[in-house]
Design an enzyme around this catalytic site. Structure first.
Site, PDB file in Angstrom:
ATOM      1  N   SER A 257       0.782  -1.238   0.000  1.00 23.53           N
ATOM      2  CA  SER A 257       0.000   0.000   0.000  1.00 23.53           C
ATOM      3  C   SER A 257       0.814   1.289   0.000  1.00 23.53           C
ATOM      4  O   SER A 257       0.255   2.369  -0.168  1.00 23.53           O
ATOM      5  CB  SER A 257      -0.962   0.017   1.192  1.00 23.53           C
ATOM      6  OG  SER A 257      -0.254   0.062   2.412  1.00 23.53           O
TER       7      SER A 257
ATOM      8  N   LYS B 116      -5.976   4.515   8.389  1.00 26.79           N
ATOM      9  CA  LYS B 116      -4.862   5.300   7.856  1.00 26.79           C
ATOM     10  C   LYS B 116      -5.158   6.794   7.856  1.00 26.79           C
ATOM     11  O   LYS B 116      -4.272   7.606   8.120  1.00 26.79           O
ATOM     12  CB  LYS B 116      -4.517   4.811   6.444  1.00 26.79           C
ATOM     13  CG  LYS B 116      -3.932   3.408   6.439  1.00 26.79           C
ATOM     14  CD  LYS B 116      -3.520   2.951   5.056  1.00 26.79           C
ATOM     15  CE  LYS B 116      -2.856   1.573   5.132  1.00 26.79           C
ATOM     16  NZ  LYS B 116      -2.371   1.097   3.826  1.00 26.79           N
TER      17      LYS B 116
END
Length: 363
Positions: free
Chosen positions: A257, A302
């Site tokens: 990611s 996140k």
């Protein structure tokens, strides 16, 4: 004992029993929470995250932070009380255990898979950044892995470059399977390869390996769930030869990611001027060799982690926008991106103050 007192005592004892059961009763869930964020333009553990040599680099400022998610280990047994607390908490997310560890995956297997994905994301980030800059990158089809007990074991090795199969040039990993399956099981197939050791030596000198050799393998019959076909027992992938050294120094991180943010950090270091305009930008997203940005897991965690560190803008894969926008932290602008070019265009608007032009995420 008065009836009311007895009823209250019984209720209290039942509540205590339920709480005790909740503490000891395991449930098939795992927990995700915000992890550390790291500025790809800065340092981590005392050394630059991005180290480039053999090519001019330029000063940078601001932040281009990659973000992470903490997860409970594969063998962690969550109890009912912890699950309920996680469901109620704002900065935690409780998910089915199989979401993080499918098919009974162990901690070791998960770490290995994450390490491989992280390594591949670094390679793709380098390729995407250099392509965006118009800097040529040589791409090779390689042997990624060899199946134990297969015809290829001991003959082909991980890292061997596959130049051709039966004399037909190989340009994509999928070409290998197509050419092998033209045969029937038991027939010979000829691989033209550059041995891994020769390729590694050439890469150290930033040159193209020219020594090839032909290897003949006798195909075997497939034994998987797919249609019966000829196989040799390898997985094909890609590798690259870069015109100069780009090292990404970041340990204890896994998964794919961070690809987008690595690519942007590399681009910033290789171009004059500030990409961020001094702003604090964070983000996430996988990236492929052509600069396409893909979705990731745990985007809500996140964004929370990024905002807690001071991020003002968050580059968000388009496929994650809806989920991220459901509970976006106050003060954090979610910017939708589909490609690296989208991210570069967004950063141009951010540093110029033209934030009304930003393609923001909506529910």
């Amino acid at each position: 004992m008065p009836r009311r007192t007895a009823t209250m005592l019984a209720s209290t004892l039942m509540l205590i029993a339920l709480l005790c059961a909740g503490v000891f009763l395991p449930v098939p869930y795992a927990e995700m929470s915000p992890g550390p964020t790291v500025n790809t333009l800065g340092e981590h553990d005392g050394e630059p995250v991005l180290q480039i040599s053999g090519h001019p680099t330029y000063p940078t400022d601001g932040h281009l932070n990659m973000t992470t998610v903490r997860v409970t280990s594969a063998d962690y047994k969550m109890n009912l009380v912890e699950a309920i607390y996680g469901w109620l908490a704002h900065d935690d997310k409780v998910v089915p255990h199989d979401t993080l560890y499918p098919d009974g995956q162990t901690e070791e297997q998960s770490n290995q898979e994450n390490a491989e994905e992280f390594s591949q994301s670094q390679e793709s980030a380098k390729v995407a950044a250099l392509k965006e800059l118009g800097i040529p990158v040589e791409t090779w089809v390689i042997v990624s892995s060899v199946v134990k007990g297969s015809p290829a074991q001991g003959v082909l090795h991980a890292g061997d470059v596959i130049k051709a199969v039966d004399g037909t040039e190989v340009t994509q990993p999928s070409d290998v399977a197509k050419l092998v399956t033209r045969h029937k099981p038991g027939e010979d197939v000829v691989f033209t390869i550059v041995p891994a050791k020769d390729q590694a030596a050439a890469e150290k000198q930033h040159r193209t390996a020219t020594t090839t050799e032909d290897v003949t393998l006798t195909t075997a019959r497939s034994h998987d769930s797919g249609a019966e076909r000829a196989v040799v027992g390898i997985s094909a992938g890609t590798d690259h030869t870069f015109p100069f050294n780009i090292d990404i120094k970041l340990a204890d991180v896994g998964g794919p990611s961070a690809g987008l943010m690595f690519a942007l950090g590399i681009y910033d270091k290789l171009t004059p001027g500030s990409l961020t305009g001094g702003k604090f930008v964070a983000g996430t997203g996988t990236i492929d060799d052509d600069g396409k940005v893909g979705p990731i897991g745990g985007v809500e965690m996140k964004t929370i982690g990024a905002r807690s560190q001071g991020a003002q803008y968050f580059l968000t894969p388009a496929d994650n926008c809806a989920a991220a926008a459901k509970d976006a932290p106050d003060g954090l602008t979610l910017v939708e991106v589909r490609t690296m070019k989208d991210a570069l265009d967004a950063l141009k608007d951010i540093r110029s103050g033209n934030t009304r032009a930003l393609p923001t995420c909506t529910r």
